[in-house]
Motif scaffolding. Structure first.
Motif, short mmCIF file in Angstrom:
data_model
loop_
_atom_site.label_atom_id
_atom_site.label_comp_id
_atom_site.label_asym_id
_atom_site.label_seq_id
_atom_site.Cartn_x
_atom_site.Cartn_y
_atom_site.Cartn_z
N ARG A 2 -19.26 -25.26 64.18
CA ARG A 2 -19.09 -24.70 65.52
C ARG A 2 -18.36 -25.69 66.44
O ARG A 2 -17.51 -25.29 67.24
CB ARG A 2 -20.45 -24.33 66.14
N ASN B 299 -24.02 -20.70 73.03
CA ASN B 299 -25.42 -21.06 72.76
C ASN B 299 -26.03 -21.90 73.88
O ASN B 299 -27.25 -22.00 74.00
CB ASN B 299 -25.53 -21.80 71.43
N ARG C 83 -29.57 -21.94 77.82
CA ARG C 83 -30.26 -23.24 77.95
C ARG C 83 -29.78 -24.01 79.19
O ARG C 83 -30.15 -25.18 79.36
CB ARG C 83 -29.99 -24.08 76.70
N GLU D 169 -27.00 -28.61 70.48
CA GLU D 169 -26.90 -28.29 71.91
C GLU D 169 -26.58 -29.54 72.72
O GLU D 169 -25.79 -29.49 73.68
CB GLU D 169 -28.20 -27.65 72.38
#
Length: 241
Positions: free
Chosen positions: A171, A122, A126, A138
């Motif tokens: 996660r 993810n 970014r 994040e």
């Protein structure tokens, strides 16, 4: 030989003693979880191990070497990395720039910036985003990745699940086996007892700066941890004396 030995450690914040005579050892490959109420001394203890807060007394030995007064950057070079509570990213730098800051030429190993992007896919889209514009998950992944690229032998994770959704926490913890497979011993501060019992091999409970419980996870119950957490074990001891 233990990877980390802490003996009779005292750490102060001015006149306040945050850690009181703490002693424990960590073997290579352990996942050690610290639990305890806010203000119990857990974060201060991790910062002392990482060199961000020098102790008032006691000794810290890492891989057989005394590091008690060693500055934090020298500890990173020896293989200790801290993911601090609150992430502490450089908000006006990109994800990739924050990760590059963690590279330690003195440390060779499997973790690279690209390996972090593989672990946390993810983050890949970014990578050129400023840290200030990231979600909490994040930011946490970036903070962990910054520590990983130093290829640590000891990874200290302070409240990694704080303020994150359960899905994001899942996660983060799903990455834990990858840390261990790459050779890192893990110490984490965690409030969620269900995760502690699932992920850790050993649990230490702190109360008012002191260790009040130190047990392998397989030999301790949630009730015993809860009693130590709230200091209820003291009443039991007094009652049986």
């Amino acid at each position: 030989m233990s990877l980390l030995d802490v003996r009779d450690l005292d750490v102060r914040h001015g006149l306040m003693q945050a850690v009181r005579g703490v002693s424990f050892s960590i073997e290579r490959g352990d996942v050690l979880a610290f639990v305890g109420a806010n203000g119990a001394g857990k974060s201060t203890l991790l910062r002392a191990i990482a060199g961000a807060h020098l102790p008032a007394a006691g000794e810290i030995r890492f891989a057989g070497e005394a590091i008690t007064m060693l500055p934090s950057h020298r500890r990173v070079q020896r293989g200790i990395a801290l993911v601090p509570e609150g992430r502490r990213l450089f908000s006006k730098m990109t994800v990739e720039e924050n990760l590059l800051l963690g590279l330690t030429p003195a440390r060779q190993g499997p973790w690279t910036v690209e390996k972090v992007f593989e672990l946390f896919p993810n983050l890949n889209p970014r990578r050129d985003s400023y840290a200030a514009n990231l979600s909490g998950g994040e930011q946490q992944a970036t903070a962990i990745g910054r520590a990983l690229v130093s290829n640590p032998d000891l990874l200290l994770l302070d409240e990694v699940s704080l303020g994150l959704s359960p899905a994001v926490v899942d996660r983060v913890y799903a990455a834990l086996p990858a840390f261990r497979e790459a050779g890192a011993t893990v110490v984490l501060v965690e409030q969620d007892l269900s995760r502690v019992l699932k992920e850790a091999t050993r649990v230490i409970c702190m109360l008012e700066g002191s260790v009040v419980l130190d047990r392998p996870v397989g030999s301790v119950t949630p009730d015993e941890i809860t009693e130590a957490y709230f200091g209820l074990h003291r009443g039991k001891s007094a009652g049986s004396a």
